[in-house]
Design an enzyme around this catalytic site. Structure first.
Site, PDB file in Angstrom:
ATOM      1  N   ARG A  84       0.832  -1.208   0.000  1.00 37.40           N
ATOM      2  CA  ARG A  84       0.000   0.000   0.000  1.00 37.40           C
ATOM      3  C   ARG A  84       0.860   1.249   0.000  1.00 37.40           C
ATOM      4  NH1 ARG A  84      -5.004   2.023   3.293  1.00 37.40           N
ATOM      5  NH2 ARG A  84      -4.907   4.202   2.676  1.00 37.40           N
ATOM      6  N   ARG A  93      -5.743   1.783  -3.913  1.00 41.97           N
ATOM      7  CA  ARG A  93      -4.889   1.101  -2.921  1.00 41.97           C
ATOM      8  C   ARG A  93      -4.978  -0.410  -3.085  1.00 41.97           C
ATOM      9  NH1 ARG A  93      -8.697   3.810   1.270  1.00 41.97           N
ATOM     10  NH2 ARG A  93      -8.608   5.260  -0.448  1.00 41.97           N
ATOM     11  N   ASP A  96      -6.736  -1.830   2.155  1.00 38.66           N
ATOM     12  CA  ASP A  96      -7.103  -0.865   3.184  1.00 38.66           C
ATOM     13  C   ASP A  96      -7.756  -1.674   4.299  1.00 38.66           C
ATOM     14  OD1 ASP A  96      -7.661   1.521   4.353  1.00 38.66           O
ATOM     15  OD2 ASP A  96      -9.424   1.965   3.121  1.00 38.66           O
ATOM     16  N   ASP A  98      -9.574  -0.997   7.828  1.00 37.90           N
ATOM     17  CA  ASP A  98     -10.071   0.001   8.791  1.00 37.90           C
ATOM     18  C   ASP A  98     -10.651  -0.694  10.009  1.00 37.90           C
ATOM     19  OD1 ASP A  98      -9.531   2.270   7.282  1.00 37.90           O
ATOM     20  OD2 ASP A  98     -11.404   2.061   6.138  1.00 37.90           O
TER      21      ASP A  98
END
Ligand code: BTN
Length: 466
Positions: A84, A93, A96, A98
């Protein structure tokens, strides 16, 4: 410590599915995180910075023994190892990860494996945190379809900040906008053959549509309920299923008897199609239902043109496609499907009883299970063929309709569905590129776009109409 978190994973660069699968594996390999439950994989339109490719997204429920900041550092380390680069905010990307929600001291987790997930129940909003590097709940998560739709799949009862559950939020058409494809397991395998494996597992690529299935004990007609919902703005993929229909409708204004034991369903579709293309949807649906019966019930289902489904010459299923237009613009289509799965055909009126069949007898203890399995396979196949049809692959689907046809090569009597529709007799010689039946008659070939066919049986006479 035992904590519990929901992670949102996304990728829109390179082998997107593989990146997410690898990230999940690396989380597990850390020895500090266990994936408890995993959503399907969704393909989604980019949000924010829209000049980039579509994402694949998923949500994972994980148990872990890390405090939030350390969990964040673990996720960031995996992002870096998977290549990334942070160049553009909200930009493309490889991966990711989160942290969407985090619960401290989560106790009582059951067995932990992807194959046998232990779904955690966490119905109330989790505590908020606001560290310099980490905001939990993730600040925009409740507005994002690419988070809420997969989250609702694994924890529909989780309450959001406005008092609506994730499941309720996910049913909001605005939330589903741009959430396009869906692949059920085993998408998480870090393996080149996943697509192959998935296809072999009967509809694991539930790639067509995200279906939102609404079940009812009894309705007048699922087509009518679906129409009312479509009028009220129900999104594409809404699916109405009923145990019983009191006013089931068939093609050409006929009654469709719909007692317990059948699969009665209608879906809302919103394709951008010109009028002449919409008629093809009933053939597309017929192929989906025929294949689904073959697969789920292991019976030699065939199609009687245009889209009756027959098994051993008896009609077991029918399709009723209805649409609403504003001028030349298609507002919606309601695609109704009825299959006698475990129906007591002896209790049907005589004119229906003589042609109708059922997949299994009503007394079969497997009947209820078969109905559920068939529903799942029908929706998978319908979603898949519908997408293919919209991508211009009608001829491939038509080829299947020809292979499954119980009509081609037969002596038929056709009642054309047009004002003053005439009765034709001849041989069904082809299904043309528009899906029309070509009948060779004594006065030449006639194309029938819509109508009702009866097939001449060996020994003479025509089979009745259902
Ligand atoms: C036919 O005449 O062959 C078409 C029959 C379609 C029946 C299905 S059952 C679910 C949906 N709701 C209806 O009222 N009709 C369709």
């Amino acid at each position: 410590m035992a904590a519990f978190a929901y992670l949102g994973l996304g990728s829109n660069l390179g082998d997107r599915r593989r990146h997410i699968a690898r990230a999940l594996r690396m989380l597990g390999e850390s020895g500090r995180v266990t994936v408890e439950k995993l959503s399907s994989l969704y393909e989604t339109e980019p949000v924010g910075y829209t000049e980039q490719g579509r994402f694949l997204n998923a949500v994972a429920a994980v148990s872990c023994d890390l405090p939030p900041l350390q969990l964040l550092h673990l996720c960031q380390g995996i992002e870096t190892r998977l290549g990334r680069e942070r160049l553009v905010r909200w930009g493309p990307r490889t991966i990711d990860i989160d942290i969407l929600l985090y619960f401290d001291d989560f106790a009582g987790l059951g067995p932990t494996s992807l194959a046998r997930p232990a779904p955690p129940e966490s119905p109330s909003p989790p505590p908020a945190r606001d560290d310099e590097d980490l905001q939990i709940p993730h600040p925009r998560m409740w507005e994002r379809g690419f988070v809420i739709v997969p989250l609702a799949e694994i924890t529909p009862d989780l309450m959001g900040p406005d008092g609506r559950s994730a499941g309720e939020l996910a049913r909001d058409p605005r939330m589903r906008e741009g959430v396009l494809l869906r692949m059920a397991g085993p998408w998480w395998l870090d393996d080149d053959r996943v697509e192959e494996v998935a296809c072999a597992q009967a509809g694991c690529w539930a790639a067509g549509l995200c279906w939102d299935v609404l079940r009812f004990a009894e309705v007048d007609s699922t087509n009518d309920v679906a129409k009312r919902m479509a009028e009220a703005g129900a999104p594409e993929g809404t699916c109405v299923v009923a145990e019983v229909q009191s006013g089931g409708r068939g093609r050409m204004g006929r009654v469709w008897y719909s007692p317990k034991g059948g699969m009665w369903l209608s879906t809302v579709l919103r394709p951008a199609l010109p009028p002449r293309e919409v008629g093809k949807l009933s053939l597309v649906t017929g192929v989906a239902v025929t294949e689904a019966i073959r697969e789920a019930a292991r019976l030699p289902a065939m199609m009687k043109w245009p889209n009756d489904v027959v098994v051993h010459g008896r009609k077991v299923g029918g399709i009723l496609v209805e649409s609403r237009w504003t001028g030349e613009t298609l507002d919606y289509v309601v695609d109704g499907i009825g299959v006698n799965v475990a129906v007591d055909t002896a209790a049907l009126p005589p004119e229906v009883r003589c042609v109708a069949g059922t997949l299994v007898p009503p007394s079969d203890p497997e009947g209820a299970g078969l109905r559920e399995r068939l529903l799942e396979v029908v929706l998978d196949k319908l979603g898949l063929f519908y997408r293919r049809f919209l991508s211009g692959e009608f001829l491939e689907i038509l080829e299947k309709a020809r292979v499954y046809s119980d009509t081609l090569g037969r002596e038929v009597e056709v009642e054309a569905a047009c004002p003053g529709g005439r009765l034709l007799r001849g041989t069904a010689v082809a299904i043309d590129a528009d899906g029309a039946l070509v009948v060779e008659t004594s006065s030449g070939d006639v194309r029938v776009l819509s109508g009702d066919v009866t097939v001449r049986r060996a020994g003479g006479g025509y089979s009745g109409r259902a």
